[in-house]
Structures are given as C-alpha cells and as structure tokens.
Design a protein around this motif. Structure first.
Motif, PDB file in Angstrom:
ATOM      1  N   ARG A 188       0.843  -1.195   0.000  1.00 44.72           N
ATOM      2  CA  ARG A 188       0.000   0.000   0.000  1.00 44.72           C
ATOM      3  C   ARG A 188       0.876   1.243   0.000  1.00 44.72           C
ATOM      4  O   ARG A 188       2.032   1.205   0.432  1.00 44.72           O
ATOM      5  CB  ARG A 188      -0.935  -0.002   1.199  1.00 44.72           C
ATOM      6  N   GLU A 189       0.323   2.315  -0.484  1.00 44.61           N
ATOM      7  CA  GLU A 189       1.059   3.571  -0.521  1.00 44.61           C
ATOM      8  C   GLU A 189       1.212   4.128   0.884  1.00 44.61           C
ATOM      9  O   GLU A 189       0.282   4.103   1.678  1.00 44.61           O
ATOM     10  CB  GLU A 189       0.331   4.592  -1.393  1.00 44.61           C
ATOM     11  N   ARG A 190       2.392   4.627   1.168  1.00 46.78           N
ATOM     12  CA  ARG A 190       2.672   5.349   2.408  1.00 46.78           C
ATOM     13  C   ARG A 190       3.482   6.572   2.025  1.00 46.78           C
ATOM     14  O   ARG A 190       4.129   6.595   0.983  1.00 46.78           O
ATOM     15  CB  ARG A 190       3.456   4.477   3.381  1.00 46.78           C
ATOM     16  N   TYR A 191       3.464   7.556   2.889  1.00 42.99           N
ATOM     17  CA  TYR A 191       4.138   8.812   2.603  1.00 42.99           C
ATOM     18  C   TYR A 191       5.094   9.175   3.733  1.00 42.99           C
ATOM     19  O   TYR A 191       4.715   9.152   4.901  1.00 42.99           O
ATOM     20  CB  TYR A 191       3.112   9.939   2.424  1.00 42.99           C
ATOM     21  N   ALA A 192       6.317   9.494   3.369  1.00 41.08           N
ATOM     22  CA  ALA A 192       7.287   9.998   4.324  1.00 41.08           C
ATOM     23  C   ALA A 192       7.085  11.500   4.439  1.00 41.08           C
ATOM     24  O   ALA A 192       6.881  12.190   3.439  1.00 41.08           O
ATOM     25  CB  ALA A 192       8.707   9.699   3.857  1.00 41.08           C
ATOM     26  N   ALA A 193       7.136  12.007   5.653  1.00 40.83           N
ATOM     27  CA  ALA A 193       6.974  13.438   5.891  1.00 40.83           C
ATOM     28  C   ALA A 193       8.335  14.089   6.056  1.00 40.83           C
ATOM     29  O   ALA A 193       9.240  13.515   6.661  1.00 40.83           O
ATOM     30  CB  ALA A 193       6.149  13.658   7.156  1.00 40.83           C
ATOM     31  N   SER A 194       8.473  15.287   5.513  1.00 45.14           N
ATOM     32  CA  SER A 194       9.664  16.090   5.757  1.00 45.14           C
ATOM     33  C   SER A 194       9.274  17.560   5.735  1.00 45.14           C
ATOM     34  O   SER A 194       8.217  17.936   5.215  1.00 45.14           O
ATOM     35  CB  SER A 194      10.759  15.807   4.725  1.00 45.14           C
ATOM     36  N   GLY A 195      10.129  18.381   6.307  1.00 46.34           N
ATOM     37  CA  GLY A 195       9.880  19.813   6.347  1.00 46.34           C
ATOM     38  C   GLY A 195      11.096  20.579   5.862  1.00 46.34           C
ATOM     39  O   GLY A 195      12.229  20.117   5.997  1.00 46.34           O
ATOM     40  N   THR A 196      10.843  21.747   5.298  1.00 44.63           N
ATOM     41  CA  THR A 196      11.912  22.620   4.814  1.00 44.63           C
ATOM     42  C   THR A 196      11.539  24.058   5.140  1.00 44.63           C
ATOM     43  O   THR A 196      10.372  24.438   5.037  1.00 44.63           O
ATOM     44  CB  THR A 196      12.094  22.476   3.289  1.00 44.63           C
ATOM     45  N   ILE A 197      12.530  24.846   5.503  1.00 49.31           N
ATOM     46  CA  ILE A 197      12.336  26.269   5.739  1.00 49.31           C
ATOM     47  C   ILE A 197      13.189  27.021   4.729  1.00 49.31           C
ATOM     48  O   ILE A 197      14.377  26.728   4.564  1.00 49.31           O
ATOM     49  CB  ILE A 197      12.752  26.682   7.167  1.00 49.31           C
ATOM     50  N   THR A 198      12.578  27.974   4.040  1.00 45.33           N
ATOM     51  CA  THR A 198      13.314  28.814   3.098  1.00 45.33           C
ATOM     52  C   THR A 198      13.083  30.281   3.446  1.00 45.33           C
ATOM     53  O   THR A 198      12.095  30.637   4.092  1.00 45.33           O
ATOM     54  CB  THR A 198      12.881  28.568   1.636  1.00 45.33           C
TER      55      THR A 198
END
Length: 74
Positions: free
Chosen positions: A27-37
C-alpha cells in the motif's frame, strides 16, 4: 512528491509528502519532511519525520516541524 507551503514569521515553511512504495503490491505510504526557506534559499531541512497513510497528514507533519523550528531557532 507533494508539498504544501505557507508564509510563517518571515520564512516560507514547506511540508512534503514523499511517496514510499517499494513494491507494487504494497500500500502507498508517505514519508513526511519539512523545509524552511527565506529569500528563495534553504535555511533548514528535516530528515524523514515519520510515515503516514495519507499524503495530507505527511504534509501537515512537515509544516508543524517547520513552524516549530522557526519558533525555536528562527
């Protein structure tokens, strides 16, 4: 990859959902990440924050991380 961004205290905060599917039968799963610009330059980026079944949840986790980073270090 899907992403959502918002302006937050002079920075742009990005929450990203990165599809994680090694096998077509998984099944599809999603990895979370964050970025600040800021001014179109990357200020800080997270590693993988966790895995979610829904892309919007992953995006929100990335945005939450970015907001917390700005609040503590920005």
């Amino acid at each position: 990859m899907r992403s959502e961004s918002e302006s937050y205290r002079g920075y742009n905060a990005w929450g990203r959902a990165i599809l994680q599917q090694e096998d077509i039968l998984q099944r599809e799963r999603y990895a979370a990440s964050g970025t600040i610009t800021q001014n179109n330059k990357v200020v800080e980026a997270s590693g993988v924050l966790g895995y979610f079944d829904i892309d919007e949840q992953a995006q929100q986790a990335g945005l939450a991380w970015a907001r917390a980073w700005v609040d503590s270090d920005g």
